[in-house]
Design an enzyme around this catalytic site. Structure first.
Site, PDB file in Angstrom:
ATOM      1  N   GLU A   8       0.825  -1.205   0.000  1.00 49.22           N
ATOM      2  CA  GLU A   8       0.000   0.000   0.000  1.00 49.22           C
ATOM      3  C   GLU A   8       0.863   1.260   0.000  1.00 49.22           C
ATOM      4  O   GLU A   8       1.846   1.361   0.729  1.00 49.22           O
ATOM      5  CB  GLU A   8      -0.899  -0.002   1.241  1.00 49.22           C
ATOM      6  CG  GLU A   8      -1.796   1.223   1.354  1.00 49.22           C
ATOM      7  CD  GLU A   8      -2.777   1.092   2.497  1.00 49.22           C
ATOM      8  OE1 GLU A   8      -3.529   0.100   2.482  1.00 49.22           O
ATOM      9  OE2 GLU A   8      -2.773   1.944   3.394  1.00 49.22           O
ATOM     10  N   HIS A  47      -8.447   2.799  -2.896  1.00 50.23           N
ATOM     11  CA  HIS A  47      -9.215   3.082  -1.679  1.00 50.23           C
ATOM     12  C   HIS A  47     -10.345   4.051  -2.013  1.00 50.23           C
ATOM     13  O   HIS A  47     -10.181   4.954  -2.835  1.00 50.23           O
ATOM     14  CB  HIS A  47      -8.330   3.728  -0.614  1.00 50.23           C
ATOM     15  CG  HIS A  47      -7.357   2.780   0.005  1.00 50.23           C
ATOM     16  ND1 HIS A  47      -7.122   2.725   1.358  1.00 50.23           N
ATOM     17  CD2 HIS A  47      -6.549   1.844  -0.533  1.00 50.23           C
ATOM     18  CE1 HIS A  47      -6.220   1.801   1.622  1.00 50.23           C
ATOM     19  NE2 HIS A  47      -5.854   1.253   0.491  1.00 50.23           N
ATOM     20  N   ARG A  73     -15.661   3.157   5.347  1.00 49.63           N
ATOM     21  CA  ARG A  73     -16.441   4.287   5.823  1.00 49.63           C
ATOM     22  C   ARG A  73     -15.566   5.526   5.888  1.00 49.63           C
ATOM     23  O   ARG A  73     -15.971   6.610   5.485  1.00 49.63           O
ATOM     24  CB  ARG A  73     -17.026   3.994   7.211  1.00 49.63           C
ATOM     25  CG  ARG A  73     -18.047   5.032   7.664  1.00 49.63           C
ATOM     26  CD  ARG A  73     -18.207   5.086   9.166  1.00 49.63           C
ATOM     27  NE  ARG A  73     -17.010   5.591   9.838  1.00 49.63           N
ATOM     28  CZ  ARG A  73     -16.929   5.810  11.139  1.00 49.63           C
ATOM     29  NH1 ARG A  73     -17.958   5.536  11.917  1.00 49.63           N
ATOM     30  NH2 ARG A  73     -15.812   6.281  11.671  1.00 49.63           N
ATOM     31  N   GLY A  74     -14.360   5.361   6.404  1.00 47.09           N
ATOM     32  CA  GLY A  74     -13.411   6.451   6.477  1.00 47.09           C
ATOM     33  C   GLY A  74     -13.425   7.130   7.834  1.00 47.09           C
ATOM     34  O   GLY A  74     -14.352   6.984   8.630  1.00 47.09           O
ATOM     35  N   ASP A  75     -12.367   7.886   8.094  1.00 45.04           N
ATOM     36  CA  ASP A  75     -12.212   8.607   9.351  1.00 45.04           C
ATOM     37  C   ASP A  75     -12.659  10.050   9.198  1.00 45.04           C
ATOM     38  O   ASP A  75     -12.689  10.587   8.089  1.00 45.04           O
ATOM     39  CB  ASP A  75     -10.739   8.581   9.780  1.00 45.04           C
ATOM     40  CG  ASP A  75     -10.211   7.168   9.903  1.00 45.04           C
ATOM     41  OD1 ASP A  75     -10.861   6.361  10.590  1.00 45.04           O
ATOM     42  OD2 ASP A  75      -9.170   6.876   9.293  1.00 45.04           O
ATOM     43  N   HIS A  85     -12.686  -2.302  16.228  1.00 42.50           N
ATOM     44  CA  HIS A  85     -12.815  -0.896  15.836  1.00 42.50           C
ATOM     45  C   HIS A  85     -13.101  -0.049  17.071  1.00 42.50           C
ATOM     46  O   HIS A  85     -13.866  -0.457  17.957  1.00 42.50           O
ATOM     47  CB  HIS A  85     -13.953  -0.754  14.817  1.00 42.50           C
ATOM     48  CG  HIS A  85     -14.001   0.584  14.154  1.00 42.50           C
ATOM     49  ND1 HIS A  85     -14.510   1.701  14.772  1.00 42.50           N
ATOM     50  CD2 HIS A  85     -13.590   0.990  12.925  1.00 42.50           C
ATOM     51  CE1 HIS A  85     -14.427   2.734  13.945  1.00 42.50           C
ATOM     52  NE2 HIS A  85     -13.861   2.334  12.824  1.00 42.50           N
ATOM     53  N   LYS A 124     -20.815  -6.248   5.749  1.00 44.98           N
ATOM     54  CA  LYS A 124     -19.991  -5.845   4.609  1.00 44.98           C
ATOM     55  C   LYS A 124     -19.757  -7.023   3.662  1.00 44.98           C
ATOM     56  O   LYS A 124     -19.800  -6.856   2.437  1.00 44.98           O
ATOM     57  CB  LYS A 124     -18.664  -5.269   5.096  1.00 44.98           C
ATOM     58  CG  LYS A 124     -18.808  -3.927   5.817  1.00 44.98           C
ATOM     59  CD  LYS A 124     -17.476  -3.282   6.146  1.00 44.98           C
ATOM     60  CE  LYS A 124     -16.746  -3.959   7.264  1.00 44.98           C
ATOM     61  NZ  LYS A 124     -15.550  -3.198   7.705  1.00 44.98           N
ATOM     62  N   GLN A 164      -6.400  -4.101   9.619  1.00 48.39           N
ATOM     63  CA  GLN A 164      -5.543  -3.012  10.040  1.00 48.39           C
ATOM     64  C   GLN A 164      -4.309  -3.592  10.732  1.00 48.39           C
ATOM     65  O   GLN A 164      -4.233  -4.790  11.021  1.00 48.39           O
ATOM     66  CB  GLN A 164      -6.305  -2.077  10.970  1.00 48.39           C
ATOM     67  CG  GLN A 164      -7.556  -1.490  10.350  1.00 48.39           C
ATOM     68  CD  GLN A 164      -7.273  -0.539   9.189  1.00 48.39           C
ATOM     69  OE1 GLN A 164      -6.133  -0.395   8.746  1.00 48.39           O
ATOM     70  NE2 GLN A 164      -8.306   0.111   8.680  1.00 48.39           N
ATOM     71  N   LYS A 198       7.869   3.750   1.626  1.00 47.78           N
ATOM     72  CA  LYS A 198       9.267   3.359   1.724  1.00 47.78           C
ATOM     73  C   LYS A 198       9.363   1.882   1.360  1.00 47.78           C
ATOM     74  O   LYS A 198       8.678   1.046   1.944  1.00 47.78           O
ATOM     75  CB  LYS A 198       9.822   3.593   3.127  1.00 47.78           C
ATOM     76  CG  LYS A 198       9.716   5.046   3.603  1.00 47.78           C
ATOM     77  CD  LYS A 198      10.559   5.985   2.746  1.00 47.78           C
ATOM     78  CE  LYS A 198      10.493   7.404   3.247  1.00 47.78           C
ATOM     79  NZ  LYS A 198      11.228   8.352   2.378  1.00 47.78           N
TER      80      LYS A 198
END
Length: 298
Positions: A17, A77, A107-109, A150, A166, A177, A279
């Site tokens: 990612e 994403h 959903r996102g932050d 979560h 989902k 995560q 990186k």
């Protein structure tokens, strides 16, 4: 190739990612890093999406470059935050036109400065709604998983109900995560299987370069994703033993990630998703060692 095909054809599948850089120097550096990762033969790369779609165009530009300039499979994403359904439909159309098949629906932050998450008045409220919309458009969709639960879930059972929703909406895979304690992943997978979730659950690994970086990952950075990640006691002891030696701490980050990956893959994980923070050198070192040991095919 669609995610469902990737995880069926590649056993195990390694993915990496990136996030879209803001500066010209960062963009040039990331292009070099992707070339380095390409030589390792990842199953796909993913490109992150800013809160509220704040860097949407940059994300879509890099998705295009990864697929067409570098010739790698890509996953984009996409979040619900700050976007109407019409705006998300526009993103779908742009991805379709570019030949992109894979999305990770989140959903996102909350945007920076907002204390709590709130849905756009004309947008989606939950990741499951975004999954359903994406699959209706023909995309193969991954979703996020939370081995340490979560932060907004009242308990693991509640968290698992959201995951089931989902997957029921059409998700082909779950990408977790970050975590540093493999037992958290194993317990998470076991519970998901008991709940009837059968799609691949891919562990997300984030190598750290220093004690300071590890603390950022496990507090500020990890908190926005899944709450503070737990640092095992034996890792804490190793960090203390390398205090003041940056090279030894970087090597520890590599060694710990290799240790995690070896155990995960030998226990049947369908792949590894590396959060590389733009990186490539540590990921390259980890993959090389896993292939040398025979844990990953060469």
């Amino acid at each position: 190739m669609r995610l469902s095909q990737i995880y069926a054809a590649n056993s195990p599948a390694v993915s990496v990612e990136f996030f879209p850089p803001r500066s010209p120097e960062g963009q040039a550096d990331l292009a070099m890093r992707i070339e380095e990762i390409k030589r390792l033969g990842p199953a796909f790369c993913s490109v992150t999406y800013g809160a509220g779609g704040s860097n949407r165009d940059s994300t879509l530009d890099w998705v295009h470059r990864v697929k067409h300039e570098f010739g790698l499979e890509v996953m984009c994403h996409l979040t619900c935050v700050g976007q109407s359904r019409a705006e998300i439909d526009d993103v779908f159309s742009r991805l379709e036109a570019d030949g992109v098949e894979n999305i990770i629906a989140l959903r996102g932050d909350p945007p920076k400065g907002d204390a709590a998450w709130s849905a756009h008045p004309e947008g989606y409220h939950y990741a499951a709604e975004l999954v359903a919309a994406a699959t209706a458009r023909g995309f193969s969709v991954a979703v996020a998983g939370f081995p340490e639960v979560h932060p907004e879930s009242i308990c693991r059972e509640s968290d698992m109900r959201f995951l089931k929703e989902k997957v029921a909406a059409g998700a082909d895979a779950v990408v977790t995560q970050l975590f540093f304690h493999n037992e958290d992943y194993f317990q998470y997978v076991d519970q998901a299987r008991r709940e009837g979730i059968t799609v691949p659950i891919v562990p997300g690994i984030l190598p750290f370069r220093s004690d300071d970086e590890l603390r950022r990952f496990t507090t500020k950075y990890a908190r926005t994703m899944s709450g503070p990640a737990r640092v095992p006691e034996d890792l804490e002891r190793l960090i203390a033993a390398t205090e003041g030696d940056p090279d030894k701490q970087t090597q520890l980050g590599i060694d710990w990630a290799v240790r995690q990956c070896e155990e995960l893959l030998k226990s049947g994980a369908p792949g590894i998703h590396f959060y590389c923070m733009n990186k490539s050198s540590m990921v390259e070192a980890i993959i090389t060692r896993l292939r040398t040991s025979g844990t990953l095919p060469g």
